[in-house]
Design an enzyme around this catalytic site. Structure first.
Site, PDB file in Angstrom:
ATOM      1  N   GLU A  49       6.984   8.231   3.093  1.00  0.00           N
ATOM      2  CA  GLU A  49       5.979   9.184   2.625  1.00  0.00           C
ATOM      3  C   GLU A  49       4.943   9.281   3.740  1.00  0.00           C
ATOM      4  OE1 GLU A  49       2.565   9.708  -0.876  1.00  0.00           O
ATOM      5  OE2 GLU A  49       3.792   7.886  -0.786  1.00  0.00           O
ATOM      6  N   ASP A  60      -7.136   8.033  -2.626  1.00  0.00           N
ATOM      7  CA  ASP A  60      -6.835   6.837  -1.839  1.00  0.00           C
ATOM      8  C   ASP A  60      -7.980   5.846  -1.831  1.00  0.00           C
ATOM      9  OD1 ASP A  60      -4.153   7.405  -0.797  1.00  0.00           O
ATOM     10  OD2 ASP A  60      -5.120   9.110   0.165  1.00  0.00           O
TER      11      ASP A  60
END
Length: 262
Positions: A49, A60
């Protein structure tokens, strides 16, 4: 069945669970990030990914945020070069697959229709944009359908049940299941949370005809083993980057092997 789902189904006949590793393109440099991706693929990673960095990666945690900021600090990165680079990586390692992950802002600026066409040309079969809701992605879904690309939707343990069922039913390549609430990175696995995760994945399996990938908070082999029989892909991101930051490719590879090749 899509190309991505077919790949997962075929690989799952050989393995109890597949591995997806998350790498930030351009961190700490473009060359080093590509070298790291190649190392992981040589070690047997089933997916990479690849995150194209953005200044405000809202899904994140601190480790990946810092990597995104580091990648953007003293070099100019372009979506086009990223696509070319990871497309070449896919040609070098045809036994694996690559998914592109980023946020809507840089992808929208590049052009969503152009993005999907270029992904198809570079054999990048999955596209993950966490901040683009399904309802606002009509054009993207149309472009993806026309080019054989799977938009990958995310669900979390706090996704309402009716919406979870809807997104699971709409998944094609795979459904990205966030293992716990919050951003990437931290892990607070315990017995109660594991029971809750098992129930959550069981509910998803009731509604999804697509493979299931699970990420966020996977840091130990026990976390990967706990997903066997309940999911198809284990996704490791922040823990792998923490190891890489600590000791480079050697330390990162040591963690990957302990999770998937032990």
């Amino acid at each position: 069945m899509s190309q991505l789902a077919q790949y997962i189904a075929e690989k799952r006949q050989q393995k109890p669970i597949l591995s997806m590793t998350h790498v930030v393109y351009g961190y700490p440099s473009v060359k080093e990030s590509l070298d790291w991706m190649a190392t992981l693929l040589e070690a047997g990673a089933d997916f990479i990914e690849v995150q194209f960095p953005f200044s405000d990666p809202v899904a994140d945690g601190p480790t990946i945020v810092a990597a995104c900021h580091g990648a953007l600090h003293d070099q100019t990165l372009t979506v086009e070069q990223c696509l070319k680079d990871i497309g070449q990586l896919g040609r070098d390692f045809p036994q694996a697959r690559i998914a592109l992950m980023s946020y809507l802002n840089p992808m929208y600026r590049y052009g969503l229709e152009k993005l999907v066409k270029r992904c198809a040309e570079e054999n990048i079969l999955g596209l993950i944009l966490p901040d683009l809701p399904y309802e606002q992605a009509g054009d993207l879904r149309e472009y993806c359908a026309a080019n054989g690309i799977d938009p990958v939707w995310l669900v979390t343990p706090v996704t309402p049940k009716d919406r979870l069922a809807f997104l699971a039913s709409e998944a094609s390549g795979f459904l990205y299941c966030v293992a716990r609430s919050g951003v990437t990175g931290n892990s607070n696995h315990n017995g109660g949370e594991q029971q809750s995760l098992d129930e959550y994945l069981a509910e998803i399996n009731e509604h999804s005809n697509a493979p299931i990938g699970v990420g966020f908070g996977i840091r130990e082999k026990a976390h990967v083993d706990a997903l066997k029989g309940k999911a198809d892909v284990a996704i490791i991101g922040s823990a792998l980057l923490d190891a890489y930051n600590k000791g480079g490719k050697e330390e990162g590879l040591k963690l990957f092997n302990s999770l998937f090749n032990a």
